[in-house]
Design an enzyme around this catalytic site. Structure first.
Site, mmCIF file in Angstrom:
data_model
loop_
_atom_site.group_PDB
_atom_site.id
_atom_site.type_symbol
_atom_site.label_atom_id
_atom_site.label_comp_id
_atom_site.label_asym_id
_atom_site.label_seq_id
_atom_site.Cartn_x
_atom_site.Cartn_y
_atom_site.Cartn_z
ATOM 1 N N GLU A 142 0.634 -1.391 -0.039
ATOM 2 C CA GLU A 142 -0.077 0.368 -0.023
ATOM 3 C C GLU A 142 0.805 1.014 -0.052
ATOM 4 O OE1 GLU A 142 -2.387 -1.114 -1.311
ATOM 5 O OE2 GLU A 142 -3.716 -0.171 -0.017
ATOM 6 N N THR A 150 -6.715 11.589 -4.477
ATOM 7 C CA THR A 150 -6.483 10.531 -3.326
ATOM 8 C C THR A 150 -6.507 11.600 -2.677
ATOM 9 O OG1 THR A 150 -6.218 8.397 -3.975
ATOM 10 C CG2 THR A 150 -5.012 8.985 -1.806
#
Ligand code: ADP
Length: 308
Positions: free
Chosen positions: A128, A181
């Site tokens: 991630e 994001t």
């Protein structure tokens, strides 16, 4: 074992009230991945289908995770990886997490179960970081553990598996727009009033209790988000109409999947999931935005081995 094929599920993080602390895995949406030992000592992505993703082993999450695990283990083999993406990255359905958790699971198998689940999770979290810059656990934990998970703590890392009621299903709509994001993070307040915090943790408690006791009404009442949804919904065209349609047609609750743009509804029963899919379709059918709608059970076990 020299080769294995796996299914790694899509995941819904946050689950309305559980921002950055809860997630669940889908049973019938996810990626197919194949891992084959090679004796070149190299980790290579040899095929990617269904998405435009990097092949470089320091950029592709699956390769980055595999490479690090093999290095740490001092393995005397490399791995060839094939990825078949069944849904698009950037959907808010944990696309990089499916790849990272899938690699952690598969490489552990090729190393004869050398690593514990928590260690596999830490490798997936490294994935991630490769994808988005921080070691977020929610999507990867749901993919690895299956069902619903609670990230109770990061230090130390403490993952709690929550039981899934047997009749719980999910409907997801993915409007194919891009949400950065950075924008999704920046729009959130840095602090929240005590009153808001109280209602939020009360709902998380309610959701966990509802999942434990298969109390569908309690699950529905608890799927309320006072902290994130009021801000992030602005990025999702027709969000209020989607949520209204879901609730009017009998969904338990609905909210933003991860940081969006996908919207999920939790429902009781497979038939209801189809009904909500039709309701979502009504909202979007005349819009200019491309979209996909999925219905699924909740994955009870997370990543699974496919038949070789
Ligand atoms: P979402 O959770 O919204 O589906 P992600 O947060 O998973 O999306 O981010 C996808 C990002 O990760 C993209 O920028 C993509 O290029 C990058 N990425 C790198 N490797 C992979 C991979 N194997 N699978 C998916 N995304 C990957």
């Amino acid at each position: 074992m020299d080769q294995l094929q796996i299914f790694s599920p899509a995941t819904v993080a946050n689950v309305s009230c559980g921002y950055d602390a809860m997630a669940f895995a889908l049973e019938s949406l996810g990626d197919e991945m194949t891992f084959r030992k090679n004796d070149l000592g190299k980790t290579r992505i040899v095929k990617i289908e269904g998405a435009d993703l990097p092949f470089e082993s320091n950029k592709n999450v699956a390769a980055a995770v595999a490479k690090r695990m093999l290095q740490d283990a001092g393995a005397n083999f490399g791995v060839d990886i094939e990825i078949v993406k069944k849904y698009k990255p950037g959907s808010g359905l944990g696309s990089s997490a499916a790849s990272g958790a899938g690699a952690a699971f598969a490489i552990n198998q090729l190393l004869n179960n050398r690593y514990t689940k928590l260690e596999q999770l830490k490798y997936a979290m490294f994935g991630e970081e490769v994808a988005c810059g921080s070691q977020i656990a929610d999507n990867v934990a749901a993919a690895l553990y299956g069902g619903f998970v609670l990230i109770r703590s990061y230090e130390p890392l403490d993952i709690v598996s929550i039981p899934t009621p047997s009749q719980l299903f999910v409907t997801v709509i993915h409007p194919q727009i891009e949400i950065k994001t950075e924008d999704a993070r920046n729009i959130l307040p840095k602090e929240i009033p005590m009153k808001t915090a109280i209602s939020q943790w009360a709902n998380v408690g309610g959701l966990i209790a509802g999942l434990h006791s298969s109390d569908y009404d309690l699950i529905g009442r608890s799927l309320t988000d006072h902290v994130v949804e009021p801000y992030r919904k602005k990025f999702i065209p027709h969000f209020d109409a989607l949520k209204r349609a879901a609730l009017d047609h009998g969904a338990l609750g609905a909210g933003i999947s991860g940081s969006g743009p996908s919207v999920f509804a939790l429902v009781k029963g497979a038939e209801m999931a189809e009904k909500i899919a039709a309701a979502f379709n009504e909202v979007y059918k005349d819009s200019a935005i491309d979209y996909r709608i999925y219905t699924s059970g909740i994955a009870k076990t997370g990543i699974t081995l496919s038949n070789e």
